[in-house]
Scaffold this motif. Structure first.
Motif, PDB file in Angstrom:
ATOM      1  N   ILE A  48      -6.703   3.285  -3.024  1.00 57.67           N
ATOM      2  CA  ILE A  48      -5.505   3.764  -2.326  1.00 57.67           C
ATOM      3  C   ILE A  48      -5.347   5.278  -2.453  1.00 57.67           C
ATOM      4  O   ILE A  48      -5.050   5.960  -1.471  1.00 57.67           O
ATOM      5  CB  ILE A  48      -4.232   3.038  -2.815  1.00 57.67           C
ATOM      6  CG1 ILE A  48      -4.299   1.564  -2.419  1.00 57.67           C
ATOM      7  CG2 ILE A  48      -2.974   3.681  -2.229  1.00 57.67           C
ATOM      8  CD1 ILE A  48      -3.225   0.712  -3.059  1.00 57.67           C
ATOM      9  N   ARG A  72       1.078   4.080  -2.931  1.00 62.39           N
ATOM     10  CA  ARG A  72       0.688   5.476  -2.667  1.00 62.39           C
ATOM     11  C   ARG A  72       1.819   6.438  -2.975  1.00 62.39           C
ATOM     12  O   ARG A  72       1.587   7.481  -3.616  1.00 62.39           O
ATOM     13  CB  ARG A  72       0.199   5.642  -1.214  1.00 62.39           C
ATOM     14  CG  ARG A  72      -0.339   7.031  -0.956  1.00 62.39           C
ATOM     15  CD  ARG A  72      -1.580   7.312  -1.813  1.00 62.39           C
ATOM     16  NE  ARG A  72      -1.958   8.711  -1.753  1.00 62.39           N
ATOM     17  CZ  ARG A  72      -2.117   9.492  -2.816  1.00 62.39           C
ATOM     18  NH1 ARG A  72      -1.979   9.012  -4.035  1.00 62.39           N
ATOM     19  NH2 ARG A  72      -2.453  10.749  -2.663  1.00 62.39           N
ATOM     20  N   PHE A 130      -9.617   0.360   4.741  1.00 59.27           N
ATOM     21  CA  PHE A 130      -8.267   0.294   5.302  1.00 59.27           C
ATOM     22  C   PHE A 130      -8.332   0.323   6.820  1.00 59.27           C
ATOM     23  O   PHE A 130      -9.156   1.033   7.402  1.00 59.27           O
ATOM     24  CB  PHE A 130      -7.410   1.459   4.782  1.00 59.27           C
ATOM     25  CG  PHE A 130      -7.292   1.465   3.287  1.00 59.27           C
ATOM     26  CD1 PHE A 130      -6.502   0.531   2.637  1.00 59.27           C
ATOM     27  CD2 PHE A 130      -8.005   2.380   2.525  1.00 59.27           C
ATOM     28  CE1 PHE A 130      -6.412   0.507   1.253  1.00 59.27           C
ATOM     29  CE2 PHE A 130      -7.924   2.374   1.142  1.00 59.27           C
ATOM     30  CZ  PHE A 130      -7.127   1.428   0.506  1.00 59.27           C
ATOM     31  N   TRP A 185      -7.698   7.038   0.065  1.00 58.97           N
ATOM     32  CA  TRP A 185      -7.788   6.249   1.288  1.00 58.97           C
ATOM     33  C   TRP A 185      -8.488   6.971   2.436  1.00 58.97           C
ATOM     34  O   TRP A 185      -9.115   6.343   3.271  1.00 58.97           O
ATOM     35  CB  TRP A 185      -6.405   5.773   1.725  1.00 58.97           C
ATOM     36  CG  TRP A 185      -5.459   6.871   2.093  1.00 58.97           C
ATOM     37  CD1 TRP A 185      -4.560   7.487   1.257  1.00 58.97           C
ATOM     38  CD2 TRP A 185      -5.309   7.492   3.364  1.00 58.97           C
ATOM     39  NE1 TRP A 185      -3.872   8.453   1.933  1.00 58.97           N
ATOM     40  CE2 TRP A 185      -4.305   8.481   3.245  1.00 58.97           C
ATOM     41  CE3 TRP A 185      -5.925   7.321   4.604  1.00 58.97           C
ATOM     42  CZ2 TRP A 185      -3.915   9.285   4.296  1.00 58.97           C
ATOM     43  CZ3 TRP A 185      -5.528   8.117   5.665  1.00 58.97           C
ATOM     44  CH2 TRP A 185      -4.526   9.089   5.506  1.00 58.97           C
ATOM     45  N   LEU A 239       0.840  -1.209   0.000  1.00 58.96           N
ATOM     46  CA  LEU A 239       0.000   0.000   0.000  1.00 58.96           C
ATOM     47  C   LEU A 239       0.871   1.253   0.000  1.00 58.96           C
ATOM     48  O   LEU A 239       0.612   2.206  -0.740  1.00 58.96           O
ATOM     49  CB  LEU A 239      -0.926   0.013   1.216  1.00 58.96           C
ATOM     50  CG  LEU A 239      -2.016  -1.061   1.280  1.00 58.96           C
ATOM     51  CD1 LEU A 239      -2.748  -0.993   2.617  1.00 58.96           C
ATOM     52  CD2 LEU A 239      -2.982  -0.931   0.120  1.00 58.96           C
ATOM     53  N   ARG A 243      -9.637  -2.382  -2.690  1.00 57.86           N
ATOM     54  CA  ARG A 243      -8.606  -1.667  -1.925  1.00 57.86           C
ATOM     55  C   ARG A 243      -7.563  -1.034  -2.854  1.00 57.86           C
ATOM     56  O   ARG A 243      -7.161   0.105  -2.647  1.00 57.86           O
ATOM     57  CB  ARG A 243      -7.954  -2.608  -0.913  1.00 57.86           C
ATOM     58  CG  ARG A 243      -8.853  -2.853   0.296  1.00 57.86           C
ATOM     59  CD  ARG A 243      -8.353  -3.959   1.207  1.00 57.86           C
ATOM     60  NE  ARG A 243      -6.953  -3.979   1.526  1.00 57.86           N
ATOM     61  CZ  ARG A 243      -6.411  -3.448   2.627  1.00 57.86           C
ATOM     62  NH1 ARG A 243      -7.172  -2.830   3.512  1.00 57.86           N
ATOM     63  NH2 ARG A 243      -5.114  -3.550   2.852  1.00 57.86           N
ATOM     64  N   GLU A 259      -3.106   0.800   8.747  1.00 59.78           N
ATOM     65  CA  GLU A 259      -2.796   1.086   7.341  1.00 59.78           C
ATOM     66  C   GLU A 259      -2.966   2.569   7.040  1.00 59.78           C
ATOM     67  O   GLU A 259      -2.151   3.166   6.324  1.00 59.78           O
ATOM     68  CB  GLU A 259      -3.681   0.253   6.419  1.00 59.78           C
ATOM     69  CG  GLU A 259      -3.352  -1.224   6.437  1.00 59.78           C
ATOM     70  CD  GLU A 259      -4.387  -2.089   5.759  1.00 59.78           C
ATOM     71  OE1 GLU A 259      -4.034  -3.225   5.378  1.00 59.78           O
ATOM     72  OE2 GLU A 259      -5.568  -1.666   5.611  1.00 59.78           O
ATOM     73  N   ARG A 260      -3.996   3.172   7.607  1.00 62.13           N
ATOM     74  CA  ARG A 260      -4.238   4.601   7.398  1.00 62.13           C
ATOM     75  C   ARG A 260      -3.077   5.422   7.977  1.00 62.13           C
ATOM     76  O   ARG A 260      -2.631   6.400   7.374  1.00 62.13           O
ATOM     77  CB  ARG A 260      -5.567   5.000   8.023  1.00 62.13           C
ATOM     78  CG  ARG A 260      -6.765   4.290   7.379  1.00 62.13           C
ATOM     79  CD  ARG A 260      -8.050   4.445   8.190  1.00 62.13           C
ATOM     80  NE  ARG A 260      -8.678   5.734   7.954  1.00 62.13           N
ATOM     81  CZ  ARG A 260      -9.275   6.090   6.825  1.00 62.13           C
ATOM     82  NH1 ARG A 260      -9.331   5.237   5.826  1.00 62.13           N
ATOM     83  NH2 ARG A 260      -9.823   7.269   6.684  1.00 62.13           N
ATOM     84  N   LEU A 263      -0.192   5.053   5.575  1.00 61.37           N
ATOM     85  CA  LEU A 263      -0.416   5.836   4.355  1.00 61.37           C
ATOM     86  C   LEU A 263      -0.205   7.328   4.603  1.00 61.37           C
ATOM     87  O   LEU A 263       0.381   8.024   3.756  1.00 61.37           O
ATOM     88  CB  LEU A 263      -1.821   5.562   3.797  1.00 61.37           C
ATOM     89  CG  LEU A 263      -1.996   4.188   3.161  1.00 61.37           C
ATOM     90  CD1 LEU A 263      -3.477   3.860   2.981  1.00 61.37           C
ATOM     91  CD2 LEU A 263      -1.252   4.107   1.836  1.00 61.37           C
TER      92      LEU A 263
END
Length: 157
Positions: A74, A43, A83, A77, A39, A70, A87-88, A91
């Motif tokens: 991305i 991104r 997510f 997001w 991810l 997903r 994960e957030r 990112l």
């Protein structure tokens, strides 16, 4: 379309790329979840306009079982429900780490603290290293106009 420079055919470029690959391998072998790694790579590559890396990492992620929903979300997001909080946080760190030139203060303390809530020190080290390495790969590929679309899963394994 052909690249301006053959990165693997030029002795100097190939030697530099070899070190990028070794750094990437250290991150891949870390406890940072593989899905999070992909991810973040995608991104950062989207932000940097690196078509080659975006192509490569979306294909690798899909092959590893990432869903199309997903992958398609991305870039957006913040508004997507698919997510995890961890994960957030990754990112957001990836975005600020990629856009450091856009923010006088670099990565904010709030973003770092949020990432630190979800990842231990070794995972944070891997995340920081990953952000640096994918940005290096992005810059090289954008500079040489590396064409995208033909990447095959596992091509560089």
């Amino acid at each position: 379309m052909e690249a301006r420079l053959n990165l693997l055919g030029n002795q100097v470029a190939a030697k530099a790329v070899k070190h990028f690959v070794a750094a990437n391998r250290a991150v891949a072998d870390s406890a940072l979840p593989a899905a999070t790694q992909e991810l973040v790579k995608i991104r950062a590559s989207q932000i940097n306009g690196c078509a080659f890396c975006t192509d490569m990492h979306t294909k690798e992620a899909a092959h590893a079982g990432e869903t199309s929903t997903r992958l398609n979300l991305i870039a957006t997001w913040r508004e997507a429900k698919v997510f995890t909080e961890a994960e957030r946080a990754a990112l957001e760190l990836a975005e600020q780490g990629t856009r450091i030139a856009d923010a006088a203060g670099g990565v904010s303390d709030d973003v770092w603290a949020n990432a630190a809530k979800h990842y231990d020190e070794d995972q944070l080290a891997a995340l920081v290293s990953l952000i640096a390495v994918i940005n290096a790969f992005n810059r090289v590929n954008v500079l040489v106009q590396q064409p995208a679309g033909d990447y095959q899963v596992g091509q560089f394994a």
